[in-house]
Design a protein around this motif. Structure first.
Motif, PDB file in Angstrom:
ATOM      1  N   PRO A  74       0.666  -1.221  -0.027  1.00 17.05           N
ATOM      2  CA  PRO A  74       0.157   0.056   0.032  1.00 17.05           C
ATOM      3  C   PRO A  74       0.815   1.150  -0.056  1.00 17.05           C
ATOM      4  CG  PRO A  74       0.076  -1.146   2.116  1.00 17.05           C
ATOM      5  CD  PRO A  74       0.533  -2.115   1.116  1.00 17.05           C
ATOM      6  N   VAL A  75       2.071   1.303   0.303  1.00 11.70           N
ATOM      7  CA  VAL A  75       3.005   2.494   0.378  1.00 11.70           C
ATOM      8  C   VAL A  75       3.802   2.517  -0.689  1.00 11.70           C
ATOM      9  CG1 VAL A  75       4.650   3.633   1.810  1.00 11.70           C
ATOM     10  CG2 VAL A  75       2.658   2.553   2.915  1.00 11.70           C
ATOM     11  N   HIS A  76       4.658   1.006  -1.169  1.00 14.42           N
ATOM     12  CA  HIS A  76       5.720   1.610  -2.089  1.00 14.42           C
ATOM     13  C   HIS A  76       5.239   0.886  -3.237  1.00 14.42           C
ATOM     14  CE1 HIS A  76       8.454   2.481   1.022  1.00 14.42           C
ATOM     15  NE2 HIS A  76       8.327   1.423   1.716  1.00 14.42           N
ATOM     16  N   HIS A  77       4.116   0.265  -3.400  1.00 11.33           N
ATOM     17  CA  HIS A  77       3.396  -0.047  -4.762  1.00 11.33           C
ATOM     18  C   HIS A  77       4.236  -1.342  -5.408  1.00 11.33           C
ATOM     19  CE1 HIS A  77       1.036   3.815  -4.664  1.00 11.33           C
ATOM     20  NE2 HIS A  77       0.684   3.133  -3.855  1.00 11.33           N
ATOM     21  N   THR A  78       5.268  -1.856  -4.742  1.00  8.72           N
ATOM     22  CA  THR A  78       5.659  -2.934  -5.100  1.00  8.72           C
ATOM     23  C   THR A  78       4.597  -4.134  -4.947  1.00  8.72           C
ATOM     24  OG1 THR A  78       6.609  -3.338  -3.199  1.00  8.72           O
ATOM     25  CG2 THR A  78       8.045  -2.346  -4.818  1.00  8.72           C
ATOM     26  N   PHE A  79       4.890  -5.440  -5.254  1.00  8.54           N
ATOM     27  CA  PHE A  79       3.825  -6.378  -4.781  1.00  8.54           C
ATOM     28  C   PHE A  79       4.582  -7.608  -4.522  1.00  8.54           C
ATOM     29  CE2 PHE A  79       5.011  -6.954  -9.488  1.00  8.54           C
ATOM     30  CZ  PHE A  79       4.924  -8.334  -9.659  1.00  8.54           C
ATOM     31  N   ALA A  80       3.592  -8.487  -4.109  1.00  2.71           N
ATOM     32  CA  ALA A  80       3.784  -9.869  -3.478  1.00  2.71           C
ATOM     33  C   ALA A  80       3.045 -10.704  -4.463  1.00  2.71           C
ATOM     34  CB  ALA A  80       3.342 -10.052  -1.865  1.00  2.71           C
ATOM     35  N   PRO A 116       7.593  -6.939   6.859  1.00  2.00           N
ATOM     36  CA  PRO A 116       8.592  -6.689   5.896  1.00  2.00           C
ATOM     37  C   PRO A 116       9.334  -5.698   6.086  1.00  2.00           C
ATOM     38  CG  PRO A 116       5.976  -6.554   5.057  1.00  2.00           C
ATOM     39  CD  PRO A 116       6.213  -6.473   6.330  1.00  2.00           C
ATOM     40  N   GLN A 117      10.809  -5.760   5.963  1.00  2.00           N
ATOM     41  CA  GLN A 117      11.807  -4.800   6.035  1.00  2.00           C
ATOM     42  C   GLN A 117      11.640  -3.811   4.749  1.00  2.00           C
ATOM     43  OE1 GLN A 117      13.540  -4.774   9.195  1.00  2.00           O
ATOM     44  NE2 GLN A 117      11.960  -6.225   9.182  1.00  2.00           N
ATOM     45  N   GLU A 118      12.069  -2.729   5.123  1.00  2.00           N
ATOM     46  CA  GLU A 118      11.880  -1.571   3.943  1.00  2.00           C
ATOM     47  C   GLU A 118      12.553  -2.257   2.624  1.00  2.00           C
ATOM     48  OE1 GLU A 118      13.532   2.712   3.452  1.00  2.00           O
ATOM     49  OE2 GLU A 118      11.427   2.647   4.296  1.00  2.00           O
ATOM     50  N   SER A 119      13.873  -2.781   2.879  1.00  2.00           N
ATOM     51  CA  SER A 119      14.863  -3.358   1.814  1.00  2.00           C
ATOM     52  C   SER A 119      14.032  -4.361   1.009  1.00  2.00           C
ATOM     53  CB  SER A 119      16.051  -3.829   2.311  1.00  2.00           C
ATOM     54  OG  SER A 119      15.597  -4.725   3.157  1.00  2.00           O
ATOM     55  N   GLU A 120      12.956  -4.963   1.683  1.00  2.00           N
ATOM     56  CA  GLU A 120      12.067  -6.102   0.919  1.00  2.00           C
ATOM     57  C   GLU A 120      11.114  -5.594   0.084  1.00  2.00           C
ATOM     58  OE1 GLU A 120      12.690  -9.152   4.704  1.00  2.00           O
ATOM     59  OE2 GLU A 120      10.798  -8.042   4.209  1.00  2.00           O
ATOM     60  N   VAL A 121      10.569  -4.340   0.352  1.00  2.00           N
ATOM     61  CA  VAL A 121       9.540  -4.023  -0.060  1.00  2.00           C
ATOM     62  C   VAL A 121       9.532  -2.413  -0.933  1.00  2.00           C
ATOM     63  CG1 VAL A 121       7.829  -5.237   1.028  1.00  2.00           C
ATOM     64  CG2 VAL A 121       8.315  -3.079   1.805  1.00  2.00           C
ATOM     65  N   LYS A 122      10.663  -2.054  -0.896  1.00  2.00           N
ATOM     66  CA  LYS A 122      10.727  -0.609  -1.391  1.00  2.00           C
ATOM     67  C   LYS A 122      11.728  -0.876  -2.702  1.00  2.00           C
ATOM     68  CE  LYS A 122      12.448   4.059  -0.823  1.00  2.00           C
ATOM     69  NZ  LYS A 122      13.141   5.005   0.382  1.00  2.00           N
ATOM     70  N   GLY A 123      10.799  -0.191  -3.871  1.00  2.00           N
ATOM     71  CA  GLY A 123      11.501  -0.569  -5.093  1.00  2.00           C
ATOM     72  C   GLY A 123      12.768   0.182  -5.406  1.00  2.00           C
ATOM     73  N   LYS A 124      13.494  -0.421  -6.121  1.00  2.00           N
ATOM     74  CA  LYS A 124      14.981   0.320  -6.439  1.00  2.00           C
ATOM     75  C   LYS A 124      15.190   0.131  -7.704  1.00  2.00           C
ATOM     76  CE  LYS A 124      16.693  -4.131  -4.367  1.00  2.00           C
ATOM     77  NZ  LYS A 124      17.169  -4.585  -3.148  1.00  2.00           N
ATOM     78  N   PRO A 125      15.938   1.135  -8.368  1.00  2.00           N
ATOM     79  CA  PRO A 125      16.440   0.865  -9.847  1.00  2.00           C
ATOM     80  C   PRO A 125      17.306  -0.367 -10.155  1.00  2.00           C
ATOM     81  CG  PRO A 125      17.652   2.682  -8.701  1.00  2.00           C
ATOM     82  CD  PRO A 125      16.747   2.073  -7.703  1.00  2.00           C
ATOM     83  N   ARG A 126      16.858  -0.785 -11.331  1.00  2.00           N
ATOM     84  CA  ARG A 126      17.846  -2.134 -11.579  1.00  2.00           C
ATOM     85  C   ARG A 126      19.164  -1.598 -11.960  1.00  2.00           C
ATOM     86  NH1 ARG A 126      15.387  -6.693 -13.772  1.00  2.00           N
ATOM     87  NH2 ARG A 126      17.103  -8.309 -14.554  1.00  2.00           N
TER      88      ARG A 126
END
Length: 343
Positions: free
Chosen positions: A251-257, A327-337
């Motif tokens: 709901p915050v980072h808009h990544t997905f499970a 979830p840790q932030e590093s698990e769910v926060k998007g990051k550039p490839r």
């Protein structure tokens, strides 16, 4: 933000914490309240159960019964009320916070597979194996509108004004809920096998679709965006291919499970096309999962999903569990490839 440090530890391979008591049969859906850490689970033992996750503990609150297995659940946006639907062909409205009794607010001609509350319309939408989607004003006995589908409803996702319904025969029916009585678009799933789950993009520009063949499609609605579409494989182990059962956007980072019948869940970033975190496989499938309202808890069920038939059902080992992961932030926060130099 929720902290899960105090919950009962167990042999879960991801050190997730278990909610107790366990449901008596396999879990079909999990839904967090949009206003609190109340978690509802529906299950094949005809029950709808609610727990409160508070200060690192899970406390069973209340439960209600259907006459047959329950398949789906949803909360009203104000967090006061739960809806549940299933094989008794009805949807019950349960004023959980006020302690009121459940009442039937929707009826179909076959089991109800999916439900969603649409706050912008103040309506409940239900999708069934009777090949209809029905819109309900919960104060009225009859549906506001009955929308025919090409086939049985298998999956449904709403992010107003976007709604997508996945049916048998791999149909994906797109609706603009500002004009809910007309199909906006009907497409064939980009995946070659049966649709299992859907999730609308947070920006309403498209959706994720998961299939029984260990694959997810990332699909945009607008014809001009089709070059951004892609599919990827997941939930596979060697030559074994497993169903993708659940798709949930953070709901915050808009990544997905994704969660699958291999017993694993993974976190992904569709924009950079990469997996952010792979988790260890549990001993049984994961049929459903969900994030809480702020994304600090990921809940998932671990239980037999009958994907290998009755002959592979072992009652002695068929424990049903619901687990919570922080979830840790590093698990769910998007990051550039990170560029690898490969084309």
């Amino acid at each position: 933000m929720a902290s899960l440090t105090g919950l009962t530890a167990n042999p879960n391979p991801n050190k997730s914490f278990e909610i107790l008591p366990n449901p008596g049969d396999s879990v079909s859906s999990l839904s967090f309240s949009p206003k609190s850490n109340l978690l509802v689970a529906t299950s094949w033992d005809n029950q709808v159960r609610c727990w409160e996750i508070v200060g690192g503990n899970s406390q069973p609150k209340v439960s209600i019964s259907h006459d047959q297995p329950v398949l789906c659940s949803a909360w009203k946006d104000d967090g006061t009320t739960v809806f549940s639907g299933g094989c008794d062909k009805q949807v019950k409205m349960w004023p959980l916070l006020s302690g009121g009794q459940p009442q039937t607010v929707a009826m179909h001609d076959a089991p109800v597979k999916e439900i969603a509350w649409i706050p912008q319309m103040n309506l409940l939408v239900s999708g069934s194996w009777d090949k209809t989607v029905r819109y309900w004003d919960t104060r009225q006995a009859n549906p506001v509108h009955i929308q025919q589908l090409p086939e049985r409803c298998f999956a449904l996702t709403v992010n107003y004004p976007l709604m997508i319904v996945g049916t048998a025969d791999r149909n994906l029916v797109v609706f603009n809920l500002q004009n809910p009585q007309t199909e906006f678009k009907r497409i064939q799933s980009p995946l070659k096998y049966q649709t299992r789950c859907l999730a609308a993009f947070p920006d309403q520009q498209g959706f994720l679709v998961g299939s029984i063949e260990g694959r997810v499609g990332v699909h945009h609605i607008d014809d001009s965006q089709q070059s951004k579409n892609f599919t990827f494989k997941c939930h596979r182990e060697g030559n074994d291919i497993f169903s993708v059962n659940s798709l949930n956007f953070h709901p915050v980072h808009h990544t997905f499970a994704t969660a699958g019948s291999d017993g694993a869940f993974n976190f992904w970033d569709k924009d950079s096309k990469q997996r952010l975190k792979a988790f260890s496989r549990c001993p049984l499938p994961i049929p459903c999962s969900t994030f809480n309202s702020d994304g600090s808890i990921f809940a998932y069920a671990v239980c037999y999903d009958w994907s290998r038939g009755a002959e592979n059902h072992n009652p002695a080992a068929a424990k049903t569990s619901i687990y919570l992961h922080s979830p840790q932030e590093s698990e769910v926060k998007g990051k550039p490839r990170i560029a690898t130099g490969r084309k």
